[in-house]
Design a protein around this motif. Structure first.
Motif, short mmCIF file in Angstrom:
data_model
loop_
_atom_site.label_atom_id
_atom_site.label_comp_id
_atom_site.label_asym_id
_atom_site.label_seq_id
_atom_site.Cartn_x
_atom_site.Cartn_y
_atom_site.Cartn_z
N PHE A 263 0.74 -1.33 0.13
CA PHE A 263 0.06 0.26 0.00
C PHE A 263 0.72 1.31 0.02
CE2 PHE A 263 -2.55 -3.18 2.12
CZ PHE A 263 -3.64 -3.31 1.11
N SER A 264 1.74 1.29 -0.62
CA SER A 264 2.98 2.36 -1.03
C SER A 264 2.00 3.71 -1.52
CB SER A 264 3.95 1.96 -1.92
OG SER A 264 3.49 1.65 -3.28
N ARG A 265 2.78 4.80 -1.31
CA ARG A 265 2.13 6.10 -1.65
C ARG A 265 2.06 6.30 -3.21
NH1 ARG A 265 0.89 9.73 2.14
NH2 ARG A 265 1.35 11.19 0.68
N LYS A 266 2.84 5.61 -3.70
CA LYS A 266 3.08 5.80 -5.16
C LYS A 266 2.01 5.13 -5.88
CE LYS A 266 5.83 1.71 -6.06
NZ LYS A 266 7.38 1.23 -6.52
N ASN A 267 1.47 4.36 -5.27
CA ASN A 267 0.03 3.50 -5.76
C ASN A 267 -1.03 3.86 -5.38
OD1 ASN A 267 1.63 1.55 -7.49
ND2 ASN A 267 2.09 0.48 -5.95
N LEU A 268 -1.12 4.98 -4.57
CA LEU A 268 -2.25 5.86 -4.00
C LEU A 268 -2.88 6.78 -5.17
CD1 LEU A 268 -4.35 5.99 -1.71
CD2 LEU A 268 -2.90 7.86 -1.02
N VAL A 269 -3.92 6.32 -5.72
CA VAL A 269 -4.31 7.31 -7.04
C VAL A 269 -5.43 8.17 -6.49
CG1 VAL A 269 -3.32 5.64 -8.58
CG2 VAL A 269 -5.90 5.38 -7.88
N GLY A 270 -6.10 7.82 -5.57
CA GLY A 270 -7.22 8.63 -5.13
C GLY A 270 -7.57 8.57 -3.60
N LYS A 271 -8.21 9.46 -3.20
CA LYS A 271 -8.98 9.57 -1.80
C LYS A 271 -10.05 10.33 -1.83
CE LYS A 271 -6.21 10.30 1.79
NZ LYS A 271 -6.18 8.88 2.45
N SER A 272 -11.19 9.72 -1.06
CA SER A 272 -12.33 10.49 -0.83
C SER A 272 -12.83 10.07 0.73
CB SER A 272 -13.40 10.03 -1.93
OG SER A 272 -13.77 8.52 -1.76
N GLU A 273 -13.94 10.52 1.14
CA GLU A 273 -14.32 10.36 2.33
C GLU A 273 -14.52 8.81 2.56
OE1 GLU A 273 -17.93 11.86 5.53
OE2 GLU A 273 -17.91 12.35 3.53
N GLY A 274 -13.78 8.39 3.70
CA GLY A 274 -13.93 6.99 3.80
C GLY A 274 -13.06 5.96 3.05
N VAL A 275 -12.67 6.34 1.86
CA VAL A 275 -12.17 5.35 0.74
C VAL A 275 -10.90 5.83 0.35
CG1 VAL A 275 -12.66 4.58 -1.33
CG2 VAL A 275 -14.59 5.05 -0.12
N ASP A 276 -10.00 4.80 0.22
CA ASP A 276 -8.73 5.07 -0.35
C ASP A 276 -8.78 4.22 -1.42
OD1 ASP A 276 -7.85 6.76 1.42
OD2 ASP A 276 -6.33 5.56 2.55
N ILE A 277 -8.18 4.70 -2.69
CA ILE A 277 -8.05 3.94 -4.17
C ILE A 277 -6.74 3.80 -4.29
CG2 ILE A 277 -8.63 3.93 -6.38
CD1 ILE A 277 -11.01 5.72 -5.47
N TYR A 278 -6.09 2.56 -4.49
CA TYR A 278 -4.94 2.41 -5.12
C TYR A 278 -5.08 1.56 -6.41
CZ TYR A 278 -3.25 2.93 -0.24
OH TYR A 278 -2.76 3.43 0.85
N LYS A 279 -3.85 1.66 -7.10
CA LYS A 279 -3.71 0.83 -8.35
C LYS A 279 -2.66 -0.33 -8.03
CE LYS A 279 0.36 3.30 -10.16
NZ LYS A 279 0.96 4.07 -11.26
N GLY A 280 -2.82 -1.62 -8.58
CA GLY A 280 -2.07 -2.62 -8.22
C GLY A 280 -1.88 -3.78 -9.40
N THR A 281 -1.00 -4.63 -8.97
CA THR A 281 -0.77 -5.75 -10.05
C THR A 281 -0.93 -6.87 -9.39
OG1 THR A 281 0.50 -4.22 -11.52
CG2 THR A 281 0.71 -6.49 -12.11
N LEU A 282 -1.80 -7.89 -9.81
CA LEU A 282 -1.81 -8.98 -9.02
C LEU A 282 -0.63 -10.17 -9.51
CD1 LEU A 282 -5.69 -10.00 -9.40
CD2 LEU A 282 -4.57 -8.74 -7.53
#
Length: 529
Positions: A263-282
Protein backbone atom coordinates in the motif's frame (compact mmCIF):
# COMPACT_ATOMS: atom_id res chain seq x y z
CA UNK A 1 42.25 -89.47 -2.45
CA UNK A 2 42.39 -91.19 -5.83
CA UNK A 3 39.74 -88.86 -7.20
CA UNK A 4 41.67 -85.82 -5.97
CA UNK A 5 44.80 -87.17 -7.68
CA UNK A 6 42.93 -87.51 -10.92
CA UNK A 7 41.60 -83.98 -10.61
CA UNK A 8 45.02 -82.53 -9.92
CA UNK A 9 46.86 -84.51 -12.53
CA UNK A 10 47.03 -81.43 -14.69
CA UNK A 11 48.78 -79.58 -11.88
CA UNK A 12 51.51 -82.21 -11.73
CA UNK A 13 52.12 -81.83 -15.46
CA UNK A 14 52.52 -78.10 -15.06
CA UNK A 15 54.80 -78.52 -12.03
CA UNK A 16 57.02 -80.97 -13.92
CA UNK A 17 57.35 -78.45 -16.74
CA UNK A 18 58.16 -75.75 -14.21
CA UNK A 19 61.08 -77.89 -12.89
CA UNK A 20 62.51 -78.19 -16.38
CA UNK A 21 62.19 -74.47 -17.04
CA UNK A 22 63.62 -71.95 -14.58
CA UNK A 23 60.89 -71.07 -11.99
CA UNK A 24 59.02 -67.93 -13.07
CA UNK A 25 56.11 -65.76 -11.95
CA UNK A 26 52.54 -66.66 -12.83
CA UNK A 27 52.41 -64.00 -15.54
CA UNK A 28 55.64 -65.29 -17.12
CA UNK A 29 54.35 -68.86 -17.00
CA UNK A 30 51.08 -67.83 -18.61
CA UNK A 31 53.04 -66.19 -21.38
CA UNK A 32 55.69 -68.86 -21.93
CA UNK A 33 54.35 -72.29 -20.98
CA UNK A 34 52.58 -74.34 -23.65
CA UNK A 35 50.31 -77.38 -23.21
CA UNK A 36 52.25 -80.71 -23.49
CA UNK A 37 51.52 -82.98 -26.42
CA UNK A 38 49.41 -85.38 -24.39
CA UNK A 39 47.46 -82.61 -22.62
CA UNK A 40 44.33 -83.35 -24.62
CA UNK A 41 44.36 -87.03 -23.74
CA UNK A 42 45.00 -86.18 -20.10
CA UNK A 43 41.94 -83.94 -20.02
CA UNK A 44 39.83 -86.61 -21.67
CA UNK A 45 41.00 -89.19 -19.17
CA UNK A 46 40.20 -86.90 -16.26
CA UNK A 47 36.74 -86.29 -17.64
CA UNK A 48 36.19 -90.01 -18.14
CA UNK A 49 37.03 -90.71 -14.50
CA UNK A 50 35.29 -87.61 -13.09
CA UNK A 51 32.71 -86.03 -15.44
CA UNK A 52 31.78 -83.47 -12.76
CA UNK A 53 34.98 -81.51 -13.41
CA UNK A 54 34.05 -78.04 -14.58
CA UNK A 55 36.02 -78.07 -17.80
CA UNK A 56 34.33 -81.32 -18.74
CA UNK A 57 31.02 -79.50 -19.06
CA UNK A 58 32.34 -76.76 -21.34
CA UNK A 59 31.49 -77.11 -25.01
CA UNK A 60 33.55 -76.73 -27.03
CA UNK A 61 36.57 -77.24 -24.80
CA UNK A 62 39.10 -74.43 -24.89
CA UNK A 63 42.27 -76.42 -24.15
CA UNK A 64 44.42 -73.31 -24.09
CA UNK A 65 42.18 -71.66 -21.49
CA UNK A 66 42.01 -74.88 -19.44
CA UNK A 67 45.79 -75.15 -19.49
CA UNK A 68 46.14 -71.54 -18.36
CA UNK A 69 43.78 -72.25 -15.46
CA UNK A 70 46.02 -75.16 -14.34
CA UNK A 71 49.04 -72.82 -14.37
CA UNK A 72 47.21 -70.33 -12.14
CA UNK A 73 45.98 -73.18 -9.93
CA UNK A 74 49.50 -74.48 -9.38
CA UNK A 75 50.80 -71.05 -8.40
CA UNK A 76 47.76 -70.25 -6.25
CA UNK A 77 47.99 -73.59 -4.47
CA UNK A 78 51.62 -72.85 -3.50
CA UNK A 79 50.93 -69.22 -2.56
CA UNK A 80 48.09 -70.42 -0.31
CA UNK A 81 50.60 -72.71 1.44
CA UNK A 82 48.70 -75.92 0.84
CA UNK A 83 50.80 -78.87 2.12
CA UNK A 84 50.86 -80.98 -1.08
CA UNK A 85 49.62 -79.22 -4.18
CA UNK A 86 49.85 -82.37 -6.27
CA UNK A 87 47.55 -84.34 -3.99
CA UNK A 88 45.48 -81.60 -2.34
CA UNK A 89 44.19 -78.07 -2.97
CA UNK A 90 41.66 -77.50 -0.16
CA UNK A 91 41.85 -73.73 0.22
CA UNK A 92 42.74 -70.41 -1.38
CA UNK A 93 44.39 -68.31 1.29
CA UNK A 94 45.27 -64.80 0.17
CA UNK A 95 44.65 -63.14 3.50
CA UNK A 96 46.63 -59.89 3.90
CA UNK A 97 48.18 -60.24 0.43
CA UNK A 98 47.04 -56.93 -1.13
CA UNK A 99 49.68 -57.04 -3.86
CA UNK A 100 48.75 -60.38 -5.41
CA UNK A 101 45.11 -60.85 -4.40
CA UNK A 102 43.76 -58.48 -7.10
CA UNK A 103 45.97 -60.29 -9.65
CA UNK A 104 44.48 -63.69 -8.96
CA UNK A 105 40.96 -62.21 -8.87
CA UNK A 106 41.55 -60.94 -12.40
CA UNK A 107 42.07 -64.48 -13.77
CA UNK A 108 38.43 -65.09 -14.69
CA UNK A 109 39.36 -68.30 -16.58
CA UNK A 110 40.68 -69.79 -13.35
CA UNK A 111 37.42 -69.16 -11.46
CA UNK A 112 35.53 -70.52 -14.44
CA UNK A 113 37.29 -73.88 -14.01
CA UNK A 114 37.68 -73.62 -10.23
CA UNK A 115 39.02 -76.98 -8.88
CA UNK A 116 36.41 -78.97 -7.00
CA UNK A 117 38.82 -79.64 -4.14
CA UNK A 118 38.74 -75.98 -2.99
CA UNK A 119 36.53 -75.68 0.09
CA UNK A 120 37.76 -72.41 1.60
CA UNK A 121 38.45 -69.01 0.06
CA UNK A 122 40.02 -66.29 2.21
CA UNK A 123 40.50 -62.88 0.58
CA UNK A 124 40.25 -60.80 3.75
CA UNK A 125 42.27 -57.73 4.66
CA UNK A 126 43.39 -56.86 1.13
CA UNK A 127 41.88 -53.38 0.69
CA UNK A 128 40.01 -54.68 -2.33
CA UNK A 129 37.92 -52.00 -4.04
CA UNK A 130 35.11 -51.99 -6.52
CA UNK A 131 32.10 -54.23 -6.70
CA UNK A 132 31.62 -57.69 -5.23
CA UNK A 133 34.10 -60.23 -6.86
CA UNK A 134 31.33 -62.35 -8.26
CA UNK A 135 33.76 -64.69 -10.11
CA UNK A 136 34.71 -66.44 -6.87
CA UNK A 137 31.11 -67.63 -6.52
CA UNK A 138 31.70 -69.98 -9.47
CA UNK A 139 33.41 -72.22 -6.89
CA UNK A 140 29.98 -73.46 -5.87
CA UNK A 141 31.35 -76.29 -3.70
CA UNK A 142 33.05 -74.00 -1.13
CA UNK A 143 32.12 -74.19 2.51
CA UNK A 144 33.75 -70.96 3.73
CA UNK A 145 34.16 -67.50 2.15
CA UNK A 146 35.88 -64.55 3.82
CA UNK A 147 35.88 -61.12 2.14
CA UNK A 148 36.07 -59.08 5.32
CA UNK A 149 38.16 -55.95 5.91
CA UNK A 150 38.10 -54.66 2.36
CA UNK A 151 36.61 -51.62 0.65
CA UNK A 152 34.08 -53.38 -1.54
CA UNK A 153 31.00 -51.38 -2.52
CA UNK A 154 27.70 -51.76 -4.35
CA UNK A 155 25.16 -54.52 -4.06
CA UNK A 156 25.79 -58.11 -2.99
CA UNK A 157 24.59 -60.49 -5.76
CA UNK A 158 22.14 -62.48 -3.66
CA UNK A 159 20.98 -64.66 -6.55
CA UNK A 160 24.56 -65.78 -7.24
CA UNK A 161 24.78 -67.25 -3.72
CA UNK A 162 21.90 -69.63 -4.30
CA UNK A 163 24.01 -72.49 -5.83
CA UNK A 164 26.42 -72.40 -2.84
CA UNK A 165 24.50 -75.01 -0.89
CA UNK A 166 27.57 -76.13 1.12
CA UNK A 167 28.49 -72.64 2.32
CA UNK A 168 28.31 -72.53 6.11
CA UNK A 169 30.85 -69.81 6.93
CA UNK A 170 30.49 -66.35 5.41
CA UNK A 171 32.24 -63.15 6.46
CA UNK A 172 31.47 -59.91 4.62
CA UNK A 173 32.21 -57.63 7.56
CA UNK A 174 33.92 -54.26 7.30
CA UNK A 175 33.00 -53.34 3.77
CA UNK A 176 30.74 -50.71 2.25
CA UNK A 177 28.03 -52.65 0.50
CA UNK A 178 24.59 -51.25 -0.19
CA UNK A 179 22.11 -51.96 2.56
CA UNK A 180 19.63 -54.76 1.90
CA UNK A 181 16.60 -55.98 3.76
CA UNK A 182 17.75 -59.26 5.19
CA UNK A 183 14.20 -60.44 5.73
CA UNK A 184 13.84 -60.53 1.95
CA UNK A 185 17.10 -62.46 1.43
CA UNK A 186 16.33 -66.12 2.26
CA UNK A 187 19.91 -67.29 1.71
CA UNK A 188 21.40 -64.87 4.25
CA UNK A 189 19.05 -66.06 6.98
CA UNK A 190 21.38 -69.03 7.55
CA UNK A 191 24.11 -66.70 8.84
CA UNK A 192 24.11 -64.60 11.96
CA UNK A 193 24.76 -60.89 12.25
CA UNK A 194 28.48 -61.40 12.91
CA UNK A 195 28.88 -62.26 9.24
CA UNK A 196 27.85 -58.74 8.28
CA UNK A 197 29.29 -56.43 10.94
CA UNK A 198 29.93 -52.95 9.54
CA UNK A 199 29.46 -54.29 6.04
CA UNK A 200 26.76 -51.79 5.11
CA UNK A 201 24.31 -54.62 4.61
CA UNK A 202 22.79 -54.40 8.06
CA UNK A 203 21.13 -51.22 9.31
CA UNK A 204 23.52 -49.39 11.62
CA UNK A 205 21.93 -49.17 15.05
CA UNK A 206 23.28 -45.71 15.67
CA UNK A 207 22.11 -44.57 12.31
CA UNK A 208 18.82 -46.32 12.90
CA UNK A 209 18.47 -44.55 16.25
CA UNK A 210 19.24 -41.22 14.63
CA UNK A 211 16.80 -41.92 11.83
CA UNK A 212 14.14 -42.98 14.31
CA UNK A 213 14.75 -39.85 16.36
CA UNK A 214 14.57 -37.69 13.27
CA UNK A 215 11.41 -39.47 12.24
CA UNK A 216 9.76 -39.17 15.63
CA UNK A 217 10.72 -35.52 16.11
CA UNK A 218 11.12 -34.30 12.56
CA UNK A 219 7.96 -35.77 11.10
CA UNK A 220 5.59 -33.95 13.48
CA UNK A 221 7.55 -30.75 12.88
CA UNK A 222 7.33 -31.37 9.14
CA UNK A 223 3.58 -31.91 9.41
CA UNK A 224 3.15 -28.73 11.45
CA UNK A 225 5.23 -26.75 8.96
CA UNK A 226 3.33 -28.19 6.00
CA UNK A 227 -0.02 -27.49 7.64
CA UNK A 228 1.19 -23.98 8.46
CA UNK A 229 2.36 -23.43 4.88
CA UNK A 230 -0.86 -24.80 3.46
CA UNK A 231 -2.88 -22.67 5.86
CA UNK A 232 -0.85 -19.61 4.87
CA UNK A 233 -1.49 -20.40 1.21
CA UNK A 234 -5.20 -20.96 1.75
CA UNK A 235 -5.88 -18.01 4.03
CA UNK A 236 -3.01 -15.65 3.19
CA UNK A 237 -1.77 -16.14 -0.36
CA UNK A 238 -4.20 -18.40 -2.22
CA UNK A 239 -2.96 -16.82 -5.45
CA UNK A 240 -0.05 -19.29 -5.24
CA UNK A 241 -2.49 -22.20 -5.41
CA UNK A 242 -3.91 -23.66 -8.64
CA UNK A 243 -7.09 -21.90 -9.74
CA UNK A 244 -9.22 -24.94 -8.96
CA UNK A 245 -8.23 -24.65 -5.28
CA UNK A 246 -8.91 -20.92 -4.91
CA UNK A 247 -12.10 -19.33 -3.67
CA UNK A 248 -13.55 -17.40 -6.57
CA UNK A 249 -13.53 -13.60 -6.28
CA UNK A 250 -11.96 -13.72 -2.81
CA UNK A 251 -8.88 -11.61 -2.04
CA UNK A 252 -6.88 -11.50 1.18
CA UNK A 253 -5.08 -8.54 2.78
CA UNK A 254 -1.77 -10.24 1.96
CA UNK A 255 -2.64 -10.45 -1.75
CA UNK A 256 -3.67 -6.77 -1.87
CA UNK A 257 -0.61 -5.73 0.09
CA UNK A 258 1.67 -7.56 -2.33
CA UNK A 259 -0.18 -6.13 -5.34
CA UNK A 260 0.32 -2.53 -4.13
CA UNK A 261 3.87 -2.88 -2.77
CA UNK A 262 2.63 -2.66 0.79
CA UNK A 263 0.00 0.00 0.00
CA UNK A 264 2.78 2.39 -0.99
CA UNK A 265 2.04 6.06 -1.60
CA UNK A 266 3.16 5.79 -5.21
CA UNK A 267 0.23 3.42 -5.83
CA UNK A 268 -2.33 5.63 -4.06
CA UNK A 269 -4.31 7.15 -6.93
CA UNK A 270 -7.26 8.71 -5.10
CA UNK A 271 -8.82 9.53 -1.77
CA UNK A 272 -12.34 10.44 -0.74
CA UNK A 273 -14.33 10.36 2.44
CA UNK A 274 -13.80 6.91 3.96
CA UNK A 275 -12.19 5.45 0.82
CA UNK A 276 -8.59 5.10 -0.39
CA UNK A 277 -8.07 4.02 -3.98
CA UNK A 278 -4.91 2.15 -5.03
CA UNK A 279 -3.64 0.75 -8.27
CA UNK A 280 -1.94 -2.63 -8.18
CA UNK A 281 -0.79 -5.67 -10.09
CA UNK A 282 -1.83 -9.19 -9.11
CA UNK A 283 0.58 -12.12 -9.17
CA UNK A 284 -0.72 -13.24 -12.59
CA UNK A 285 -0.10 -9.78 -14.06
CA UNK A 286 -3.69 -8.50 -13.93
CA UNK A 287 -3.86 -4.71 -13.44
CA UNK A 288 -6.39 -3.87 -10.71
CA UNK A 289 -7.98 -0.93 -8.95
CA UNK A 290 -8.48 -1.42 -5.22
CA UNK A 291 -10.94 0.60 -3.15
CA UNK A 292 -10.08 0.38 0.56
CA UNK A 293 -12.96 1.25 2.89
CA UNK A 294 -11.73 2.88 6.07
CA UNK A 295 -14.96 3.03 8.09
CA UNK A 296 -15.57 0.54 10.89
CA UNK A 297 -18.85 -1.32 10.49
CA UNK A 298 -20.75 -3.99 12.38
CA UNK A 299 -20.64 -7.70 11.73
CA UNK A 300 -24.09 -7.58 10.14
CA UNK A 301 -22.95 -4.77 7.83
CA UNK A 302 -19.93 -6.83 6.83
CA UNK A 303 -22.22 -9.69 5.93
CA UNK A 304 -24.28 -7.37 3.73
CA UNK A 305 -21.07 -6.05 2.22
CA UNK A 306 -20.14 -9.55 1.05
CA UNK A 307 -23.59 -10.17 -0.38
CA UNK A 308 -23.41 -6.90 -2.32
CA UNK A 309 -19.93 -7.76 -3.60
CA UNK A 310 -21.21 -11.10 -4.86
CA UNK A 311 -23.78 -9.19 -6.88
CA UNK A 312 -21.20 -6.73 -8.25
CA UNK A 313 -18.99 -9.61 -9.41
CA UNK A 314 -21.81 -10.69 -11.73
CA UNK A 315 -22.10 -7.37 -13.55
CA UNK A 316 -21.32 -7.69 -17.25
CA UNK A 317 -21.74 -4.63 -19.47
CA UNK A 318 -19.49 -2.69 -21.79
CA UNK A 319 -20.11 0.53 -19.85
CA UNK A 320 -19.47 -0.91 -16.39
CA UNK A 321 -16.04 -1.68 -15.07
CA UNK A 322 -15.58 -5.37 -14.28
CA UNK A 323 -15.57 -6.27 -10.57
CA UNK A 324 -12.97 -9.00 -9.90
CA UNK A 325 -13.68 -9.61 -6.22
CA UNK A 326 -13.47 -8.32 -2.70
CA UNK A 327 -11.67 -8.57 0.61
CA UNK A 328 -13.57 -8.84 3.86
CA UNK A 329 -11.18 -9.54 6.71
CA UNK A 330 -11.24 -8.34 10.30
CA UNK A 331 -8.79 -5.56 9.47
CA UNK A 332 -9.60 -4.69 5.86
CA UNK A 333 -12.55 -4.25 3.54
CA UNK A 334 -11.90 -3.66 -0.13
CA UNK A 335 -13.45 -3.93 -3.58
CA UNK A 336 -11.18 -5.05 -6.42
CA UNK A 337 -12.00 -4.04 -10.00
CA UNK A 338 -10.13 -4.18 -13.28
CA UNK A 339 -7.90 -1.18 -13.89
CA UNK A 340 -8.48 0.67 -17.12
CA UNK A 341 -5.33 2.41 -18.28
CA UNK A 342 -7.11 5.62 -19.22
CA UNK A 343 -8.26 8.93 -17.81
CA UNK A 344 -11.42 9.89 -16.04
CA UNK A 345 -13.95 12.05 -17.86
CA UNK A 346 -12.95 14.97 -15.67
CA UNK A 347 -9.29 14.79 -16.73
CA UNK A 348 -10.28 14.16 -20.35
CA UNK A 349 -12.42 17.31 -20.41
CA UNK A 350 -9.74 19.44 -18.76
CA UNK A 351 -6.83 18.31 -20.94
CA UNK A 352 -8.49 18.27 -24.37
CA UNK A 353 -11.09 20.11 -26.44
CA UNK A 354 -13.49 17.25 -27.20
CA UNK A 355 -16.18 18.05 -29.75
CA UNK A 356 -19.87 17.72 -29.01
CA UNK A 357 -20.13 14.39 -30.83
CA UNK A 358 -17.63 12.71 -28.49
CA UNK A 359 -19.31 14.19 -25.42
CA UNK A 360 -22.68 12.98 -26.62
CA UNK A 361 -21.25 9.48 -27.23
CA UNK A 362 -19.99 9.33 -23.64
CA UNK A 363 -23.35 10.49 -22.26
CA UNK A 364 -25.07 7.80 -24.34
CA UNK A 365 -22.77 5.07 -22.93
CA UNK A 366 -23.40 6.23 -19.36
CA UNK A 367 -27.17 6.05 -19.90
CA UNK A 368 -26.85 2.52 -21.35
CA UNK A 369 -24.91 1.43 -18.28
CA UNK A 370 -27.53 3.00 -15.99
CA UNK A 371 -30.34 1.21 -17.82
CA UNK A 372 -28.55 -2.13 -17.49
CA UNK A 373 -28.15 -1.67 -13.75
CA UNK A 374 -31.75 -0.56 -13.26
CA UNK A 375 -33.16 -3.44 -15.26
CA UNK A 376 -30.83 -6.26 -14.17
CA UNK A 377 -29.45 -5.18 -10.78
CA UNK A 378 -31.71 -2.46 -9.30
CA UNK A 379 -30.23 -3.00 -5.86
CA UNK A 380 -26.74 -1.84 -6.92
CA UNK A 381 -25.81 1.71 -5.95
CA UNK A 382 -23.24 3.62 -7.98
CA UNK A 383 -21.58 7.00 -8.30
CA UNK A 384 -22.08 9.27 -11.31
CA UNK A 385 -19.42 11.93 -11.40
CA UNK A 386 -17.06 13.06 -14.11
CA UNK A 387 -14.24 12.13 -11.73
CA UNK A 388 -15.46 8.55 -11.28
CA UNK A 389 -16.48 7.73 -14.85
CA UNK A 390 -13.49 6.25 -16.69
CA UNK A 391 -12.84 6.14 -20.41
CA UNK A 392 -11.56 3.15 -22.35
CA UNK A 393 -9.20 3.55 -25.28
CA UNK A 394 -12.13 3.81 -27.73
CA UNK A 395 -13.86 6.44 -25.54
CA UNK A 396 -16.37 4.04 -24.02
CA UNK A 397 -17.42 5.34 -20.58
CA UNK A 398 -17.14 2.96 -17.64
CA UNK A 399 -19.10 3.33 -14.42
CA UNK A 400 -16.36 2.47 -11.93
CA UNK A 401 -17.54 3.51 -8.47
CA UNK A 402 -20.14 1.56 -6.57
CA UNK A 403 -21.79 2.57 -3.31
CA UNK A 404 -21.69 -0.49 -1.13
CA UNK A 405 -24.17 -0.45 1.70
CA UNK A 406 -26.14 2.32 -0.01
CA UNK A 407 -29.27 1.08 -1.76
CA UNK A 408 -29.87 2.41 -5.25
CA UNK A 409 -32.45 5.20 -5.59
CA UNK A 410 -33.92 5.93 -9.02
CA UNK A 411 -34.61 9.60 -8.28
CA UNK A 412 -31.14 10.13 -6.85
CA UNK A 413 -29.53 8.42 -9.85
CA UNK A 414 -31.46 10.67 -12.22
CA UNK A 415 -30.40 13.72 -10.23
CA UNK A 416 -26.74 12.63 -10.40
CA UNK A 417 -27.07 12.01 -14.12
CA UNK A 418 -28.45 15.53 -14.55
CA UNK A 419 -25.40 16.97 -12.81
CA UNK A 420 -23.13 14.78 -14.94
CA UNK A 421 -24.86 15.92 -18.13
CA UNK A 422 -24.53 19.60 -17.18
CA UNK A 423 -20.84 19.12 -16.42
CA UNK A 424 -20.32 17.51 -19.84
CA UNK A 425 -21.67 20.65 -21.53
CA UNK A 426 -20.37 23.31 -19.19
CA UNK A 427 -17.11 21.62 -18.18
CA UNK A 428 -16.63 23.10 -14.76
CA UNK A 429 -14.49 21.88 -11.88
CA UNK A 430 -16.91 21.25 -8.98
CA UNK A 431 -16.67 23.89 -6.31
CA UNK A 432 -14.99 26.53 -8.47
CA UNK A 433 -16.71 29.94 -8.36
CA UNK A 434 -19.68 28.54 -6.47
CA UNK A 435 -19.66 28.85 -2.70
CA UNK A 436 -22.59 26.48 -2.36
CA UNK A 437 -20.89 23.85 -4.53
CA UNK A 438 -23.11 21.64 -6.67
CA UNK A 439 -26.33 23.47 -5.88
CA UNK A 440 -24.71 26.79 -6.76
CA UNK A 441 -23.43 25.36 -10.03
CA UNK A 442 -26.91 24.20 -11.03
CA UNK A 443 -28.48 27.50 -10.02
CA UNK A 444 -25.89 29.40 -12.04
CA UNK A 445 -26.86 27.48 -15.19
CA UNK A 446 -30.56 27.86 -14.47
CA UNK A 447 -30.12 31.63 -14.32
CA UNK A 448 -28.74 31.64 -17.89
CA UNK A 449 -31.29 29.22 -19.34
CA UNK A 450 -32.50 29.47 -21.99
CA UNK A 451 -31.62 32.96 -23.18
CA UNK A 452 -27.91 33.44 -22.58
CA UNK A 453 -26.53 29.92 -22.59
CA UNK A 454 -23.56 31.07 -24.66
CA UNK A 455 -22.03 32.29 -21.41
CA UNK A 456 -22.13 28.86 -19.73
CA UNK A 457 -21.56 26.40 -22.61
CA UNK A 458 -17.94 25.18 -22.77
CA UNK A 459 -16.19 27.88 -24.80
CA UNK A 460 -13.63 25.44 -26.20
CA UNK A 461 -16.14 23.45 -28.26
CA UNK A 462 -16.30 24.13 -31.99
CA UNK A 463 -20.08 24.50 -32.25
CA UNK A 464 -22.21 24.17 -35.35
CA UNK A 465 -25.85 25.17 -35.39
CA UNK A 466 -27.02 21.60 -34.80
CA UNK A 467 -24.44 21.01 -32.08
CA UNK A 468 -25.47 24.18 -30.28
CA UNK A 469 -29.13 23.20 -30.51
CA UNK A 470 -28.42 19.76 -29.05
CA UNK A 471 -26.23 21.22 -26.31
CA UNK A 472 -29.09 23.56 -25.40
CA UNK A 473 -31.48 20.63 -25.24
CA UNK A 474 -28.96 18.69 -23.12
CA UNK A 475 -28.77 21.57 -20.62
CA UNK A 476 -32.53 21.67 -20.48
CA UNK A 477 -32.64 17.92 -19.84
CA UNK A 478 -29.97 18.24 -17.16
CA UNK A 479 -31.93 20.99 -15.39
CA UNK A 480 -35.09 18.86 -15.51
CA UNK A 481 -33.22 15.92 -13.95
CA UNK A 482 -31.87 18.12 -11.15
CA UNK A 483 -35.16 19.87 -10.43
CA UNK A 484 -36.15 18.33 -7.13
CA UNK A 485 -39.17 20.63 -6.75
CA UNK A 486 -40.95 19.16 -9.77
CA UNK A 487 -43.69 16.66 -9.10
CA UNK A 488 -43.22 15.01 -12.47
CA UNK A 489 -39.62 13.89 -12.70
CA UNK A 490 -38.42 12.09 -15.80
CA UNK A 491 -37.75 8.37 -15.55
CA UNK A 492 -34.65 6.65 -16.85
CA UNK A 493 -36.45 5.12 -19.82
CA UNK A 494 -37.53 8.58 -21.07
CA UNK A 495 -34.02 9.94 -20.60
CA UNK A 496 -32.55 6.99 -22.50
CA UNK A 497 -34.92 7.54 -25.44
CA UNK A 498 -34.07 11.26 -25.62
CA UNK A 499 -30.29 10.74 -25.46
CA UNK A 500 -30.34 7.87 -27.93
CA UNK A 501 -32.48 9.85 -30.36
CA UNK A 502 -30.15 12.85 -30.10
CA UNK A 503 -27.05 10.70 -30.73
CA UNK A 504 -28.62 8.89 -33.68
CA UNK A 505 -29.86 12.11 -35.23
CA UNK A 506 -26.42 13.63 -34.86
CA UNK A 507 -24.95 10.67 -36.72
CA UNK A 508 -27.31 11.45 -39.61
CA UNK A 509 -27.14 15.24 -39.79
CA UNK A 510 -23.41 15.64 -39.12
CA UNK A 511 -21.96 16.23 -42.58
CA UNK A 512 -20.00 19.15 -44.13
CA UNK A 513 -22.97 20.80 -45.94
CA UNK A 514 -24.94 20.99 -42.68
CA UNK A 515 -22.19 22.48 -40.50
CA UNK A 516 -23.18 26.12 -39.94
CA UNK A 517 -22.10 28.23 -36.96
CA UNK A 518 -24.69 29.52 -34.54
CA UNK A 519 -25.36 33.28 -34.87
CA UNK A 520 -23.66 33.59 -38.29
CA UNK A 521 -25.44 31.17 -40.58
CA UNK A 522 -23.95 30.70 -44.01
CA UNK A 523 -20.60 32.28 -43.16
CA UNK A 524 -18.62 29.19 -42.15
CA UNK A 525 -17.54 27.95 -38.73
CA UNK A 526 -17.51 30.28 -35.80
CA UNK A 527 -16.67 29.54 -32.15
CA UNK A 528 -19.68 30.31 -29.97
CA UNK A 529 -19.01 33.02 -27.40
Amino acid sequence: MASISAILLCFSIVLSISHVIIPASVLEDLANLKPPADFNSTIMTNCFHNPSLRYCNSSPMDLKEIFKSTIVASHLCNVSKNPNCVESFPKIDLQSRPRIAPLYLSFSFFWKYCPLSILTIDLSNNSLTGSFPVDVLQCTQIQALDLSHNDLTGEVPQESFSPLTNLTVLNLSYNHFSEIKMSDAEFFKTFNASSFLHSGLLPDRKKFTIKALILLVGFPIFVVVMVGCFGWLCFGRPDYLPRVLRRKNMFTPQILKAATDGFSRKNLVGKSEGVDIYKGTLRDGTEVRIEIYLDDISRESKRRFVEECKVLAQLRHKNIVRVLGWCNSRRLRALVTERVESKSVEIWLSESDPPWKQRLKIVTGVVEGMCYLQEEWPEVGYDLRISSILLSEDLEPLISRFKLGDQSSSSRNIYKFGVFLLEMVVNRIPGDEFQSGEAGFIEHIRMHYPGVLREVVDQRMEMTENAYDQATQAIGLGLMCTDQTSTQQLNLGQISDMITQAYESWQVIESPPHKRPHGDRGKGHKRTQ
